[in-house]
Design a protein around this motif. Structure first.
Motif, PDB file in Angstrom:
ATOM      1  N   PHE A  67     -27.094 -47.408-102.021  1.00 29.55           N
ATOM      2  CA  PHE A  67     -28.330 -47.984-102.753  1.00 29.55           C
ATOM      3  C   PHE A  67     -27.603 -49.569-103.247  1.00 29.55           C
ATOM      4  O   PHE A  67     -28.530 -50.342-103.143  1.00 29.55           O
ATOM      5  N   ALA A  68     -26.387 -49.373-103.740  1.00 31.95           N
ATOM      6  CA  ALA A  68     -25.943 -50.692-104.039  1.00 31.95           C
ATOM      7  C   ALA A  68     -25.696 -51.857-103.190  1.00 31.95           C
ATOM      8  O   ALA A  68     -25.997 -52.865-103.226  1.00 31.95           O
ATOM      9  N   MET A  69     -25.361 -51.314-101.871  1.00 32.45           N
ATOM     10  CA  MET A  69     -25.280 -52.074-100.758  1.00 32.45           C
ATOM     11  C   MET A  69     -26.563 -52.609-100.122  1.00 32.45           C
ATOM     12  O   MET A  69     -26.802 -53.930-100.108  1.00 32.45           O
ATOM     13  N   ALA A  70     -27.448 -51.849-100.397  1.00 32.80           N
ATOM     14  CA  ALA A  70     -29.015 -52.277-100.016  1.00 32.80           C
ATOM     15  C   ALA A  70     -29.718 -53.226-100.835  1.00 32.80           C
ATOM     16  O   ALA A  70     -30.525 -53.929-100.445  1.00 32.80           O
ATOM     17  N   ASP A  71     -29.454 -53.081-102.187  1.00 32.72           N
ATOM     18  CA  ASP A  71     -29.919 -54.108-103.333  1.00 32.72           C
ATOM     19  C   ASP A  71     -29.214 -55.108-103.075  1.00 32.72           C
ATOM     20  O   ASP A  71     -29.531 -56.564-103.701  1.00 32.72           O
ATOM     21  N   ASP A  72     -28.069 -55.609-102.555  1.00 32.93           N
ATOM     22  CA  ASP A  72     -27.065 -56.756-102.482  1.00 32.93           C
ATOM     23  C   ASP A  72     -27.575 -57.555-101.081  1.00 32.93           C
ATOM     24  O   ASP A  72     -27.166 -57.178 -99.908  1.00 32.93           O
ATOM     25  N   SER A  73     -28.212 -58.624-101.441  1.00 32.00           N
ATOM     26  CA  SER A  73     -28.486 -59.718-100.373  1.00 32.00           C
ATOM     27  C   SER A  73     -27.404 -60.128 -99.362  1.00 32.00           C
ATOM     28  O   SER A  73     -27.641 -60.516 -98.347  1.00 32.00           O
ATOM     29  N   SER A  74     -26.089 -59.944-100.148  1.00 34.87           N
ATOM     30  CA  SER A  74     -25.011 -60.433 -99.313  1.00 34.87           C
ATOM     31  C   SER A  74     -24.421 -59.280 -98.354  1.00 34.87           C
ATOM     32  O   SER A  74     -23.459 -59.562 -97.692  1.00 34.87           O
ATOM     33  N   THR A  75     -24.849 -58.122 -98.608  1.00 33.86           N
ATOM     34  CA  THR A  75     -24.435 -56.928 -97.579  1.00 33.86           C
ATOM     35  C   THR A  75     -24.629 -57.466 -96.311  1.00 33.86           C
ATOM     36  O   THR A  75     -25.740 -57.587 -95.790  1.00 33.86           O
ATOM     37  N   PRO A  76     -23.680 -57.485 -95.361  1.00 30.88           N
ATOM     38  CA  PRO A  76     -23.597 -58.059 -93.989  1.00 30.88           C
ATOM     39  C   PRO A  76     -24.714 -57.282 -93.186  1.00 30.88           C
ATOM     40  O   PRO A  76     -25.651 -57.841 -92.280  1.00 30.88           O
ATOM     41  N   ASP A  77     -24.678 -56.102 -93.156  1.00 31.39           N
ATOM     42  CA  ASP A  77     -25.606 -55.188 -92.351  1.00 31.39           C
ATOM     43  C   ASP A  77     -26.695 -54.239 -93.131  1.00 31.39           C
ATOM     44  O   ASP A  77     -26.589 -52.942 -93.018  1.00 31.39           O
ATOM     45  N   ARG A  78     -27.225 -54.949 -93.933  1.00 34.54           N
ATOM     46  CA  ARG A  78     -28.159 -54.444 -94.951  1.00 34.54           C
ATOM     47  C   ARG A  78     -29.357 -53.574 -94.383  1.00 34.54           C
ATOM     48  O   ARG A  78     -29.571 -52.586 -94.662  1.00 34.54           O
ATOM     49  N   SER A  79     -29.775 -53.890 -93.351  1.00 33.55           N
ATOM     50  CA  SER A  79     -30.775 -53.326 -92.526  1.00 33.55           C
ATOM     51  C   SER A  79     -30.374 -51.903 -92.136  1.00 33.55           C
ATOM     52  O   SER A  79     -31.010 -50.964 -92.122  1.00 33.55           O
ATOM     53  N   ARG A  80     -29.143 -51.937 -91.799  1.00 33.19           N
ATOM     54  CA  ARG A  80     -28.357 -50.754 -91.207  1.00 33.19           C
ATOM     55  C   ARG A  80     -28.259 -49.730 -92.333  1.00 33.19           C
ATOM     56  O   ARG A  80     -28.385 -48.453 -92.349  1.00 33.19           O
ATOM     57  N   VAL A  81     -27.797 -50.154 -93.688  1.00 30.18           N
ATOM     58  CA  VAL A  81     -27.699 -49.334 -94.542  1.00 30.18           C
ATOM     59  C   VAL A  81     -29.091 -48.681 -95.210  1.00 30.18           C
ATOM     60  O   VAL A  81     -29.165 -47.495 -95.421  1.00 30.18           O
ATOM     61  N   VAL A  82     -30.123 -49.631 -95.047  1.00 34.92           N
ATOM     62  CA  VAL A  82     -31.404 -49.097 -95.435  1.00 34.92           C
ATOM     63  C   VAL A  82     -31.973 -47.901 -94.306  1.00 34.92           C
ATOM     64  O   VAL A  82     -32.600 -46.931 -94.930  1.00 34.92           O
ATOM     65  N   ALA A  83     -31.533 -48.203 -93.302  1.00 36.69           N
ATOM     66  CA  ALA A  83     -32.012 -47.413 -92.017  1.00 36.69           C
ATOM     67  C   ALA A  83     -31.156 -45.919 -92.339  1.00 36.69           C
ATOM     68  O   ALA A  83     -31.712 -44.911 -92.068  1.00 36.69           O
ATOM     69  N   LEU A  84     -30.120 -45.997 -92.763  1.00 38.97           N
ATOM     70  CA  LEU A  84     -29.269 -44.865 -92.993  1.00 38.97           C
ATOM     71  C   LEU A  84     -29.877 -44.008 -94.169  1.00 38.97           C
ATOM     72  O   LEU A  84     -30.017 -43.051 -94.197  1.00 38.97           O
ATOM     73  N   LEU A  85     -30.217 -44.764 -95.131  1.00 39.61           N
ATOM     74  CA  LEU A  85     -30.631 -44.252 -96.504  1.00 39.61           C
ATOM     75  C   LEU A  85     -32.008 -43.355 -96.008  1.00 39.61           C
ATOM     76  O   LEU A  85     -32.373 -42.247 -96.547  1.00 39.61           O
ATOM     77  N   VAL A  86     -32.947 -43.952 -95.349  1.00 37.89           N
ATOM     78  CA  VAL A  86     -34.153 -43.563 -94.858  1.00 37.89           C
ATOM     79  C   VAL A  86     -33.801 -42.247 -94.042  1.00 37.89           C
ATOM     80  O   VAL A  86     -34.465 -41.121 -94.286  1.00 37.89           O
ATOM     81  N   SER A  87     -32.848 -42.216 -93.083  1.00 34.08           N
ATOM     82  CA  SER A  87     -32.482 -41.162 -92.203  1.00 34.08           C
ATOM     83  C   SER A  87     -32.035 -40.054 -93.250  1.00 34.08           C
ATOM     84  O   SER A  87     -32.605 -38.789 -92.749  1.00 34.08           O
ATOM     85  N   ILE A  88     -31.196 -40.191 -94.237  1.00 37.80           N
ATOM     86  CA  ILE A  88     -30.772 -39.165 -95.052  1.00 37.80           C
ATOM     87  C   ILE A  88     -31.640 -38.641 -95.827  1.00 37.80           C
ATOM     88  O   ILE A  88     -31.880 -37.355 -96.031  1.00 37.80           O
ATOM     89  N   GLY A  89     -32.589 -39.386 -96.522  1.00 34.36           N
ATOM     90  CA  GLY A  89     -33.708 -39.025 -97.209  1.00 34.36           C
ATOM     91  C   GLY A  89     -34.752 -38.174 -96.434  1.00 34.36           C
ATOM     92  O   GLY A  89     -35.351 -37.098 -97.103  1.00 34.36           O
ATOM     93  N   ARG A  90     -35.089 -38.567 -95.199  1.00 32.11           N
ATOM     94  CA  ARG A  90     -36.241 -37.838 -94.312  1.00 32.11           C
ATOM     95  C   ARG A  90     -35.372 -36.530 -94.156  1.00 32.11           C
ATOM     96  O   ARG A  90     -36.046 -35.383 -94.262  1.00 32.11           O
ATOM     97  N   GLU A  91     -34.001 -36.366 -93.728  1.00 31.56           N
ATOM     98  CA  GLU A  91     -33.510 -34.964 -93.700  1.00 31.56           C
ATOM     99  C   GLU A  91     -33.800 -34.163 -94.714  1.00 31.56           C
ATOM    100  O   GLU A  91     -34.015 -33.021 -94.555  1.00 31.56           O
ATOM    101  N   ALA A  92     -33.262 -34.692 -95.841  1.00 35.63           N
ATOM    102  CA  ALA A  92     -33.592 -33.997 -97.316  1.00 35.63           C
ATOM    103  C   ALA A  92     -34.881 -33.580 -97.434  1.00 35.63           C
ATOM    104  O   ALA A  92     -35.115 -32.270 -98.020  1.00 35.63           O
TER     105      ALA A  92
END
Length: 271
Positions: A67-92
């Motif tokens: 979440f810290a990476m997703a919140d940080d606009s300087s994260t290089p692959d921010r969209s991939r981090v958000v997609a990973l979070l959604v995938s993890i959350g969906r599974e849970a």
């Protein structure tokens, strides 16, 4: 926050292949300026900490950093981090529920799914922020989270309605319509307003045919009683509207795309 990774006792939590003391290097790798390092880090995390889509104790421990990476606009692959979070959350969310008991790799009862689902709901508003970002890839990754993690039905319906109006790309607009159905299936309080919204889109003469058809499909998915004698003819007509007309070649025949055998799918066969 990425500098606090060492404060977690990673060796005491596990992933699909054992102790998770290798997770910190993957999390750090996700923020690397080197794209190859990032690719390897994401691949390793998916392979072990999110193996076959599952959730482990180390996955839960990784959420604050993701979440810290997703919140940080300087994260290089921010969209991939958000997609990973959604995938993890969906599974849970799919695995956690009344009467569902999960076990870790040692055969012991695990609360990883329950804990993950709770964290994702607590951070539900973060996905509203991500879904409003200027980056289309980031929005596409975040939009499903609006249906999965927002527990305030009225708020979620309102955000999705506004998001459809704000989106310019057809991919994102179709994703918003599907997400509204996901929300209606998850939260009973969202079903009535979602049904009314689907009705308005399906019947809207000024609404794009793609969106009208998606509204009919998603309405049927979460409200099967909406199917009537007009549904199929309307859907067929909308399909005709959005199907590109075949191109014509100079010989007067129809030209189309080649099939796997090397002949044209539409029009005259070619060697």
């Amino acid at each position: 926050m990425i500098n606090d990774i060492g404060s977690v006792a990673w060796a005491s939590v596990g992933h699909a292949y054992g102790p998770a003391d290798d997770v910190p290097q993957w999390l750090r790798g996700m923020t690397s300026p080197d794209s190859e390092v990032r690719d390897k880090a994401f691949s390793s995390f998916y392979s072990a900490a999110h193996h076959q889509g599952d959730v482990y104790s180390c996955t839960v421990a990784s959420l604050p950093f993701l979440f810290a990476m997703a919140d940080d606009s300087s994260t290089p692959d921010r969209s991939r981090v958000v997609a990973l979070l959604v995938s993890i959350g969906r599974e849970a969310a799919e695995r956690h529920g009344p009467g569902v008991i999960c076990f870790d790799i040692n055969g012991e009862q695990s609360t990883a799914h329950e804990d993950t689902a709770a964290i994702m709901r607590e951070r539900g508003e973060a996905f509203v922020v991500y879904a409003c970002n200027a980056d289309a890839q980031l929005r596409s990754g975040a939009i499903p989270g609006l249906g999965l993690f927002l527990d305030d039905a009225e708020r979620a319906v309102s955000v999705l309605q506004k998001q459809l109006e704000a989106e310019g790309g057809i991919t994102e607009r179709l994703l918003v319509v599907r997400t509204m159905a996901d929300l209606a299936l998850r939260l009973p309080a969202a079903r009535k307003p979602a049904r009314a919204w689907f009705d308005a889109l399906a019947d809207g003469v000024e609404v794009d045919a793609d969106i009208r058809l998606a509204a009919i499909v998603q309405r049927a998915r979460c409200a099967p009683e909406s199917l009537d004698d007009t549904t199929l003819p309307t859907a067929i007509e909308l399909l005709r509207q959005i199907t590109p007309a075949p191109r014509h070649d100079n010989s007067g025949g129809e030209a189309g795309s080649r099939g796997p055998s090397g002949v044209y799918v539409h029009g005259r066969a070619r060697p």
